[in-house]
Enzyme design. Sequence first.
Site, mmCIF file in Angstrom:
data_model
loop_
_atom_site.group_PDB
_atom_site.id
_atom_site.type_symbol
_atom_site.label_atom_id
_atom_site.label_comp_id
_atom_site.label_asym_id
_atom_site.label_seq_id
_atom_site.Cartn_x
_atom_site.Cartn_y
_atom_site.Cartn_z
ATOM 1 N N SER A 1 0.760 -1.250 0.028
ATOM 2 C CA SER A 1 0.032 0.155 -0.038
ATOM 3 C C SER A 1 1.000 1.234 0.039
ATOM 4 O O SER A 1 2.071 1.245 0.394
ATOM 5 C CB SER A 1 -0.990 0.138 1.057
ATOM 6 O OG SER A 1 -1.671 1.362 1.402
ATOM 7 N N TYR B 1 -1.694 -1.341 10.252
ATOM 8 C CA TYR B 1 -1.862 -1.424 9.060
ATOM 9 C C TYR B 1 -0.396 -1.054 8.113
ATOM 10 O O TYR B 1 0.025 -1.610 7.169
ATOM 11 C CB TYR B 1 -3.288 -1.303 8.182
ATOM 12 C CG TYR B 1 -3.443 -1.263 6.862
ATOM 13 C CD1 TYR B 1 -3.975 -2.438 6.311
ATOM 14 C CD2 TYR B 1 -2.998 -0.185 5.756
ATOM 15 C CE1 TYR B 1 -4.072 -2.808 4.991
ATOM 16 C CE2 TYR B 1 -3.559 -0.284 4.572
ATOM 17 C CZ TYR B 1 -3.892 -1.648 4.165
ATOM 18 O OH TYR B 1 -4.107 -1.712 2.839
#
Length: 258
Positions: A149, A162
């Site tokens: 990401s 995350y």
Amino acid sequence: MTTLCNPYKKVALVTGSASGIGATIAIALARAGYDVIVNYSRSEDSARATVEACQAHGADTLLLQCDVSDEDSVRQMVGAIREKYGRLDVVCSNAGMSIDTPPRKFDLIEVEDWDRVFAVNVRGLFLIAKHTKALLFEAEKPCMVNTASIVGMRPGAQPLPYSASKAAVISMTQTLANALGPKVRVNAIAPGWMEGDWMKWMLRDNYDKLMTRRANATPLGRCVTMEDVAEVVITLIEHMHFVTGETIVIDGGFAKTT
């Protein structure tokens, strides 16, 4: 005893392919001529819909439930792949999870929640790589694509575990590229803000406003779609034969211009 399907057709495993990016990648692989293993942890109905979409493109499919953070489960899944296909050409490690605690409230995160995010996003990638290595080494031109990401590369609005886990995915991609080379190419993708359910879950009532603001600040004038991501994955697999250890940012130029 191994039961071979078409021995000339390439086979791809996509973890976390019940919905979202994983499902879109699985369907794109089926469209590109691959047989596809659809993996899910909990969402069986959605995973079956992915299977049907893959089959509509002529793919032979195998639907396997597996918690990628559990080694016995991963070992059984890879065994089932060998049993049915006798080969594995592509591994897309896409399974992932997050929590909904914003970064500024990281001190409220329970250790158990932190550990669960890392178990799926980081340990899961390790276990998939560990147990698919032998099959990949038997393939002619194998490759692995990991879902990272943009928040693994620069600060963002995603929860701390995350973001940290996706930074770990990028680091692991580089190390695995060295460890598995020259036989297996290993790359990662780093999507930016993406249209769809994931960002709706993260942004809640602010989804439309914040996505519009991000699109207006992006050189290509919109946010990322799952189809954009799948296109890059297919390109990495099918065409970029001298690229390994890279993380490809898919954000329409936003990160480079803001």
